[in-house]
Design a protein around this motif. Structure first.
Motif, PDB file in Angstrom:
ATOM      1  N   SER A  25       0.838  -1.186   0.000  1.00  0.00           N
ATOM      2  CA  SER A  25       0.000   0.000   0.000  1.00  0.00           C
ATOM      3  C   SER A  25       0.881   1.247   0.000  1.00  0.00           C
ATOM      4  N   THR A  28      -3.174   5.121   2.158  1.00  0.00           N
ATOM      5  CA  THR A  28      -4.392   4.663   2.813  1.00  0.00           C
ATOM      6  C   THR A  28      -5.332   5.835   2.983  1.00  0.00           C
ATOM      7  N   LEU A  42      -9.314   2.410   2.892  1.00  0.00           N
ATOM      8  CA  LEU A  42      -9.087   2.020   1.512  1.00  0.00           C
ATOM      9  C   LEU A  42      -7.595   2.118   1.230  1.00  0.00           C
ATOM     10  N   PHE A  44      -4.454   1.958  -1.524  1.00  0.00           N
ATOM     11  CA  PHE A  44      -4.151   2.145  -2.936  1.00  0.00           C
ATOM     12  C   PHE A  44      -2.678   1.883  -3.186  1.00  0.00           C
ATOM     13  N   ARG A  49      -4.390   2.486  -7.836  1.00  0.00           N
ATOM     14  CA  ARG A  49      -5.396   1.429  -7.933  1.00  0.00           C
ATOM     15  C   ARG A  49      -5.764   0.920  -6.542  1.00  0.00           C
ATOM     16  N   LEU A  50      -7.042   0.672  -6.335  1.00  0.00           N
ATOM     17  CA  LEU A  50      -7.518   0.124  -5.071  1.00  0.00           C
ATOM     18  C   LEU A  50      -7.026  -1.312  -4.941  1.00  0.00           C
ATOM     19  N   VAL A  53      -9.434  -3.330   1.120  1.00  0.00           N
ATOM     20  CA  VAL A  53     -10.295  -2.588   2.029  1.00  0.00           C
ATOM     21  C   VAL A  53     -10.221  -3.239   3.399  1.00  0.00           C
TER      22      VAL A  53
END
Length: 78
Positions: A25, A28, A42, A44, A49-50, A53
């Motif tokens: 990540s 966040t 979330l 990324f 891009r995600l 979660v």
């Protein structure tokens, strides 16, 4: 899709990446909507891009079938 759950802290994580990939990540985005009465983070990657979660207070936010089938983390999974 991979889902992990730690009952000790009542937190679940839903991964949107290939389980074989080691994606980190880069950012966040915390969401704490009053209407949801809980915290959702979330994650990324560097390209925006995600990738996942995190759901806190997961037992009251996610369907029980999803939590039952999730990979267990923490002392309960040992």
């Amino acid at each position: 899709m991979r889902v992990t759950y730690d009952r000790t802290v009542d937190a679940a994580y839903v991964y949107f990446t290939d389980p074989q990939d080691r994606v980190k990540s880069a950012h966040t985005y915390p969401c704490d909507p009053v209407d949801v009465d809980g915290m959702i983070n979330l994650d990324f990657d560097e390209q925006g891009r995600l990738i996942g979660v995190e759901v806190l207070a997961a037992s009251s936010k996610l369907p029980q079938y999803l939590l039952r089938s999730a990979e267990r983390l923490g002392t309960e999974g040992a």
